[in-house]
Scaffold this motif. Structure first.
Motif, short mmCIF file in Angstrom:
data_model
loop_
_atom_site.label_atom_id
_atom_site.label_comp_id
_atom_site.label_asym_id
_atom_site.label_seq_id
_atom_site.Cartn_x
_atom_site.Cartn_y
_atom_site.Cartn_z
N ILE A 148 -2.27 2.73 3.57
CA ILE A 148 -1.84 2.58 4.96
C ILE A 148 -0.62 3.43 5.25
N VAL A 149 0.38 3.36 4.38
CA VAL A 149 1.61 4.13 4.61
C VAL A 149 1.32 5.63 4.57
N ARG A 150 0.49 6.07 3.64
CA ARG A 150 0.11 7.49 3.57
C ARG A 150 -0.57 7.92 4.88
N SER A 151 -1.47 7.11 5.37
CA SER A 151 -2.17 7.43 6.63
C SER A 151 -1.21 7.53 7.80
N LEU A 152 -0.29 6.59 7.89
CA LEU A 152 0.68 6.61 8.99
C LEU A 152 1.64 7.79 8.88
N GLU A 153 2.07 8.10 7.66
CA GLU A 153 2.97 9.24 7.48
C GLU A 153 2.24 10.56 7.77
N ASP A 154 1.01 10.68 7.30
CA ASP A 154 0.23 11.90 7.55
C ASP A 154 0.00 12.13 9.05
N ALA A 155 -0.12 11.02 9.80
CA ALA A 155 -0.33 11.12 11.25
C ALA A 155 1.00 11.24 12.00
N LEU A 156 2.09 11.39 11.27
CA LEU A 156 3.44 11.51 11.84
C LEU A 156 3.85 10.27 12.64
N LEU A 157 3.34 9.11 12.22
CA LEU A 157 3.67 7.85 12.87
C LEU A 157 4.74 7.07 12.11
N LEU A 158 5.08 7.55 10.92
CA LEU A 158 6.20 7.04 10.12
C LEU A 158 7.02 8.24 9.68
N PRO A 159 8.32 8.04 9.47
CA PRO A 159 9.15 9.17 9.04
C PRO A 159 8.73 9.71 7.67
N ARG A 160 8.89 11.01 7.49
CA ARG A 160 8.63 11.64 6.18
C ARG A 160 9.48 10.95 5.12
N GLY A 161 8.90 10.74 3.97
CA GLY A 161 9.61 10.09 2.87
C GLY A 161 9.28 8.62 2.73
N ALA A 162 8.64 8.02 3.74
CA ALA A 162 8.29 6.59 3.65
C ALA A 162 7.35 6.34 2.48
N LEU A 163 6.36 7.22 2.30
CA LEU A 163 5.39 7.05 1.22
C LEU A 163 6.07 7.13 -0.14
N SER A 164 6.94 8.10 -0.34
CA SER A 164 7.59 8.23 -1.66
C SER A 164 8.48 7.02 -1.94
N ARG A 165 9.07 6.44 -0.92
CA ARG A 165 9.89 5.24 -1.12
C ARG A 165 9.02 4.04 -1.48
#
Length: 142
Positions: A117-134
């Motif tokens: 879910i977080v990867r999908s949201l980050e890839d769609a620019l709906l979460l800030p970059r770096g959220a997935l790595s955190r």
């Protein structure tokens, strides 16, 4: 209206056991905020997971009998994301179930589910970059 997306995790029964992860949405950025929790759980079939939504729970509440252990603010989300979060959860659950059939039931499904879910949201620019790595660095055991 701005909402906040959190990764929340709970204590495990021992240091080598996995922690349960869930995603939570609040409209305030503090511990006493009420949240809507999104998670996966095993149904009667040990290899099959179901998505679940639980509303109006304090962000730092217990999960059933399991004590709260920690949280990570992933970022602000808009109403469009909030409206689609159940769909993201259902799709991620389907992916977890298909992988569970291949890998076995002892894999960390709630962790995979949250990462999808977080990867999908980050890839769609709906979460800030770096959220997935955190999220990937968040505590999974003990």
């Amino acid at each position: 209206m701005v909402a906040y997306l959190w990764l929340v995790w709970y204590e495990s029964s021992c240091r080598m056991s996995p922690r349960h992860w869930a995603l939570a949405v609040t409209y305030e950025a503090h511990d006493l905020a009420y949240a809507t929790f999104y998670e996966v759980f095993r149904d009667g079939n040990a290899a099959h997971y179901q998505p679940r939504v639980v509303r109006r729970v304090h962000l730092t509440s217990k999960h059933g009998n399991t004590p709260y252990a920690g949280k990570l603010l992933l970022g602000e989300i808009n109403d469009q994301v909030l409206g689609a979060l159940e769909m993201y959860s259902e799709t991620a659950t389907e992916l977890v179930n298909s992988h569970t059939k291949k890998r076995g039931i002892h894999e960390l499904a709630c962790h995979d589910w949250a990462i999808i879910i977080v990867r999908s949201l980050e890839d769609a620019l709906l979460l800030p970059r770096g959220a997935l790595s955190r999220v990937e660095k968040s505590p999974r055991f003990g």
